[in-house]
Design an enzyme around this catalytic site. Sequence first.
Site, short mmCIF file in Angstrom:
data_model
loop_
_atom_site.label_atom_id
_atom_site.label_comp_id
_atom_site.label_asym_id
_atom_site.label_seq_id
_atom_site.Cartn_x
_atom_site.Cartn_y
_atom_site.Cartn_z
N HIS A 61 0.91 -1.10 0.12
CA HIS A 61 -0.01 0.06 -0.09
C HIS A 61 0.97 1.39 -0.09
CE1 HIS A 61 0.92 -0.62 4.03
NE2 HIS A 61 0.43 0.61 4.78
N HIS A 63 1.35 3.98 2.26
CA HIS A 63 1.78 4.67 3.34
C HIS A 63 3.18 4.89 3.44
CE1 HIS A 63 -2.00 3.69 5.81
NE2 HIS A 63 -2.29 4.95 5.34
N ASP A 65 5.72 4.42 5.13
CA ASP A 65 6.70 3.78 5.69
C ASP A 65 7.20 2.49 4.77
OD1 ASP A 65 4.29 3.04 6.43
OD2 ASP A 65 5.06 1.78 8.35
N HIS A 66 5.96 2.44 3.78
CA HIS A 66 6.21 1.25 2.76
C HIS A 66 6.73 1.78 1.50
CE1 HIS A 66 4.11 -1.71 5.23
NE2 HIS A 66 3.96 -0.68 5.90
N HIS A 138 -6.81 -2.90 5.63
CA HIS A 138 -6.23 -1.94 6.25
C HIS A 138 -6.98 -0.60 6.06
CE1 HIS A 138 -2.97 0.15 8.14
NE2 HIS A 138 -2.47 0.71 7.14
N ASP A 206 0.02 -4.64 7.81
CA ASP A 206 -1.03 -3.57 7.72
C ASP A 206 -2.50 -4.47 7.33
OD1 ASP A 206 0.54 -0.68 7.54
OD2 ASP A 206 1.70 -2.48 7.47
N HIS A 265 7.29 -5.95 11.29
CA HIS A 265 6.63 -4.65 10.92
C HIS A 265 6.04 -4.09 12.64
CE1 HIS A 265 3.25 -1.63 9.83
NE2 HIS A 265 3.98 -1.53 8.99
#
Length: 304
Positions: A61, A63, A65-66, A138, A206, A265
């Site tokens: 996805h 976000h 942090d990814h 998520h 997530d 994670h």
Amino acid sequence: MLDVCLLGTGGMMPLPYRSLTALMTRCEGSHLLIDCGEGTQTALRKKGWSAKPIDVICFTHYHADHISGLPGFLLTMGNAERTEPVLMIGPKGLERVVGALRVIAPELPFPIRFHELTEKEEEIQAGPYSIRAFRVHHNIPCYGYSVALKRAGKFQVEKARQLDLPVRLWGVLQRGETVEFEGKVYTPDMVMGAERKGIKVVYCTDTRPLPVIAKEAENADLFICEGMYGEKEKLAKARENKHMTMYEAARIAKEAQPKELWLTHYSPSLMWPEDYMEEVRGIFPGAVAAKDGQSLELKFEDEE
């Protein structure tokens, strides 16, 4: 054979001792990357692997942090003189998101091909990898991935001889191609045995627990799953933010029965994941509190 390295195990933000979650696999000279948070290329350098052979990049996805490490990662690939196309896979909007990030990495010596996921489950063949994407739960569109090396059955020499097929055509059928000989059409299933067990790695972060996760992770050689919280009192927070606790991940593994479960994670508040593992292993004995750089070499059953 499949080499697997969990480059980082952190969620939300990188820490001095924990990089953001990213996974890399290597097979037959082709590398595959899942997620690319800030600092992913630093983690790759620590591992001693190269960015140049990465043929596929999958995103769970969008976000930060990814995916926030992507522009610098692409520049590093370009500086390594890569010219071959790179396939990117991710939820709908992938090309728009990557295009926005590339404002600071506009010139690359290789083309990017995009596969945007729109169905609940999709399968993509990319080089040696059979990739299954499955939608999870998520607070924005998010997918888990199953990365498999499929393995054809053994070539049945006696069957080929019974069909009077010349030896020069055996290899063609072994490669899965159809051949025509003396007016007859021969297909691979006429000379190949049943498909043998391959190798499967499943990666999921997530999300709240879902039946599809256990279905995809069933009998996997390695199941990598988020265990964001170990503290029991943070279950409500996990539910609110659409994440999983270590215990929920272990219960999915108990149902799916992979050979091994790597938790990843972690929340920045989860300083010492190992402190919670006794109870987690009570649910699923094959659970591991993964650390940055955790690696595994997976081989086909008859090669072990």
